[in-house]
Design a protein around this motif. Structure first.
Motif, PDB file in Angstrom:
ATOM      1  N   SER A 147      12.544   2.626   9.562  1.00  0.00           N
ATOM      2  CA  SER A 147      13.808   3.201   9.105  1.00  0.00           C
ATOM      3  C   SER A 147      13.691   3.771   7.688  1.00  0.00           C
ATOM      4  O   SER A 147      14.284   4.799   7.380  1.00  0.00           O
ATOM      5  N   VAL A 148      12.933   3.073   6.834  1.00  0.00           N
ATOM      6  CA  VAL A 148      12.737   3.513   5.454  1.00  0.00           C
ATOM      7  C   VAL A 148      11.236   3.479   5.148  1.00  0.00           C
ATOM      8  O   VAL A 148      10.713   2.461   4.683  1.00  0.00           O
ATOM      9  N   PRO A 149      10.521   4.577   5.423  1.00  0.00           N
ATOM     10  CA  PRO A 149       9.092   4.617   5.069  1.00  0.00           C
ATOM     11  C   PRO A 149       8.943   4.375   3.564  1.00  0.00           C
ATOM     12  O   PRO A 149       9.703   4.916   2.762  1.00  0.00           O
ATOM     13  N   GLY A 150       8.013   3.527   3.223  1.00  0.00           N
ATOM     14  CA  GLY A 150       7.839   3.154   1.817  1.00  0.00           C
ATOM     15  C   GLY A 150       8.389   1.781   1.502  1.00  0.00           C
ATOM     16  O   GLY A 150       8.168   1.251   0.421  1.00  0.00           O
ATOM     17  N   LEU A 151       9.116   1.178   2.456  1.00  0.00           N
ATOM     18  CA  LEU A 151       9.571  -0.197   2.301  1.00  0.00           C
ATOM     19  C   LEU A 151       8.451  -1.102   2.782  1.00  0.00           C
ATOM     20  O   LEU A 151       7.963  -0.953   3.901  1.00  0.00           O
ATOM     21  N   VAL A 152       8.018  -2.027   1.924  1.00  0.00           N
ATOM     22  CA  VAL A 152       6.921  -2.922   2.282  1.00  0.00           C
ATOM     23  C   VAL A 152       7.320  -4.372   2.022  1.00  0.00           C
ATOM     24  O   VAL A 152       8.152  -4.659   1.162  1.00  0.00           O
ATOM     25  N   PHE A 153       6.707  -5.265   2.778  1.00  0.00           N
ATOM     26  CA  PHE A 153       6.976  -6.696   2.648  1.00  0.00           C
ATOM     27  C   PHE A 153       5.748  -7.459   2.173  1.00  0.00           C
ATOM     28  O   PHE A 153       5.811  -8.665   1.991  1.00  0.00           O
ATOM     29  N   ASP A 154       4.648  -6.749   1.969  1.00  0.00           N
ATOM     30  CA  ASP A 154       3.418  -7.345   1.436  1.00  0.00           C
ATOM     31  C   ASP A 154       3.492  -7.251  -0.081  1.00  0.00           C
ATOM     32  O   ASP A 154       3.280  -6.178  -0.658  1.00  0.00           O
ATOM     33  N   VAL A 155       3.813  -8.355  -0.726  1.00  0.00           N
ATOM     34  CA  VAL A 155       4.044  -8.360  -2.165  1.00  0.00           C
ATOM     35  C   VAL A 155       2.752  -8.678  -2.909  1.00  0.00           C
ATOM     36  O   VAL A 155       2.197  -9.772  -2.755  1.00  0.00           O
ATOM     37  N   THR A 156       2.293  -7.710  -3.693  1.00  0.00           N
ATOM     38  CA  THR A 156       1.122  -7.902  -4.552  1.00  0.00           C
ATOM     39  C   THR A 156       1.474  -7.442  -5.963  1.00  0.00           C
ATOM     40  O   THR A 156       2.424  -6.659  -6.154  1.00  0.00           O
ATOM     41  N   ARG A 157       0.698  -7.882  -6.930  1.00  0.00           N
ATOM     42  CA  ARG A 157       0.916  -7.467  -8.318  1.00  0.00           C
ATOM     43  C   ARG A 157       0.802  -5.950  -8.438  1.00  0.00           C
ATOM     44  O   ARG A 157       1.635  -5.291  -9.051  1.00  0.00           O
ATOM     45  N   GLU A 158      -0.236  -5.384  -7.827  1.00  0.00           N
ATOM     46  CA  GLU A 158      -0.457  -3.940  -7.908  1.00  0.00           C
ATOM     47  C   GLU A 158       0.668  -3.182  -7.213  1.00  0.00           C
ATOM     48  O   GLU A 158       1.161  -2.166  -7.714  1.00  0.00           O
ATOM     49  N   GLY A 159       1.063  -3.657  -6.037  1.00  0.00           N
ATOM     50  CA  GLY A 159       2.134  -3.006  -5.288  1.00  0.00           C
ATOM     51  C   GLY A 159       3.458  -3.017  -6.039  1.00  0.00           C
ATOM     52  O   GLY A 159       4.187  -2.025  -6.044  1.00  0.00           O
ATOM     53  N   CYS A 160       3.758  -4.125  -6.697  1.00  0.00           N
ATOM     54  CA  CYS A 160       5.006  -4.219  -7.458  1.00  0.00           C
ATOM     55  C   CYS A 160       4.960  -3.358  -8.716  1.00  0.00           C
ATOM     56  O   CYS A 160       5.967  -2.768  -9.103  1.00  0.00           O
ATOM     57  N   ALA A 161       3.795  -3.274  -9.349  1.00  0.00           N
ATOM     58  CA  ALA A 161       3.659  -2.440 -10.541  1.00  0.00           C
ATOM     59  C   ALA A 161       3.866  -0.966 -10.215  1.00  0.00           C
ATOM     60  O   ALA A 161       4.320  -0.195 -11.063  1.00  0.00           O
ATOM     61  N   GLU A 162       3.569  -0.585  -8.971  1.00  0.00           N
ATOM     62  CA  GLU A 162       3.737   0.806  -8.538  1.00  0.00           C
ATOM     63  C   GLU A 162       5.041   1.034  -7.779  1.00  0.00           C
ATOM     64  O   GLU A 162       5.314   2.151  -7.358  1.00  0.00           O
ATOM     65  N   ALA A 163       5.845   0.009  -7.605  1.00  0.00           N
ATOM     66  CA  ALA A 163       7.080   0.136  -6.820  1.00  0.00           C
ATOM     67  C   ALA A 163       8.232   0.625  -7.685  1.00  0.00           C
ATOM     68  O   ALA A 163       8.317   0.314  -8.872  1.00  0.00           O
ATOM     69  N   LYS A 164       9.113   1.361  -7.076  1.00  0.00           N
ATOM     70  CA  LYS A 164      10.334   1.800  -7.744  1.00  0.00           C
ATOM     71  C   LYS A 164      11.396   0.705  -7.669  1.00  0.00           C
ATOM     72  O   LYS A 164      12.145   0.487  -8.616  1.00  0.00           O
ATOM     73  N   ILE A 165      11.445   0.007  -6.513  1.00  0.00           N
ATOM     74  CA  ILE A 165      12.491  -0.984  -6.274  1.00  0.00           C
ATOM     75  C   ILE A 165      11.885  -2.299  -5.782  1.00  0.00           C
ATOM     76  O   ILE A 165      10.997  -2.295  -4.934  1.00  0.00           O
TER      77      ILE A 165
END
Length: 192
Positions: free
Chosen positions: A74-92
């Motif tokens: 439904s929302v491409p770009g929504l992820v549930f795999d939480v990593t330090r790198e992923g969060c540093a690059e996330a908008k939300i």
């Protein structure tokens, strides 16, 4: 279940205090209504599968019984795999809070799991979910609710990140999110 007469006064105070420190507060009756709001918000913020445009959602009771795969479609770009790198690059970043402190509009979370801290501090925007019935009047009420044998790391969040330099110039978002979106849910599974 906490009665409306108990919830309403705490929520009203919580909302006014949280909004006074630049948080955006939304209240919904059901989880379905809250989820619809979150998905619409993600779309309105142009969440898509590219660095600096993703949304990262930490595992929480709100997600129980929800098809995460369908949400990702439904929302491409929504992820549930939480990593330090992923969060540093996330908008939300999206996480669920354990309590609210009405007298200051503060969110309180047992953030022992590092994923909760990552999604609430590294992205530019933090969406914080809270059961309306878990908004308590003050610090003594919150401290009574916390089990120190279970909670190893407690976070208190009051509004978006802010700091002022020696010249008293206020800057938002330097040491954390520049926006805090609070989503209060009256009928949250397993809460209240």
């Amino acid at each position: 279940m906490i009665s409306e007469t108990t919830i309403a006064p705490c929520f009203s105070t919580f909302r006014s205090r949280a909004e006074a420190v630049s948080a955006e507060v939304h209240r919904f009756l059901t989880q379905a209504d809250a989820l619809a709001f979150i998905l619409q918000f993600l779309r309105s913020e142009d969440v898509h599968d590219a660095p600096n445009f993703r949304a990262v959602w930490a595992d929480c009771p709100f997600l129980e019984g929800i098809d995460k795969g369908a949400l990702c479609v439904s929302v491409p770009g929504l992820v549930f795999d939480v990593t330090r790198e992923g969060c540093a690059e996330a908008k939300i970043g999206i996480s669920q809070m354990d309590w609210g402190k009405a007298d200051t509009g503060t969110l309180v979370q047992d953030a022992t799991q590092v994923e909760k801290r990552l999604v609430s501090t590294l992205p530019l925007i933090h969406i914080a979910l809270i059961a309306t019935g878990k908004i308590l009047p003050d610090l003594p009420s919150v401290l009574t609710a916390i089990d120190p044998r279970q909670a190893g790391y407690i976070s208190f969040i009051t509004g978006p990140s802010r700091t002022a330099d020696i010249e008293r110039v206020l800057t938002i978002g330097v040491h954390g999110p520049e926006r805090l979106i609070i989503v209060a849910v009256d009928e949250m599974r397993g809460e209240g």
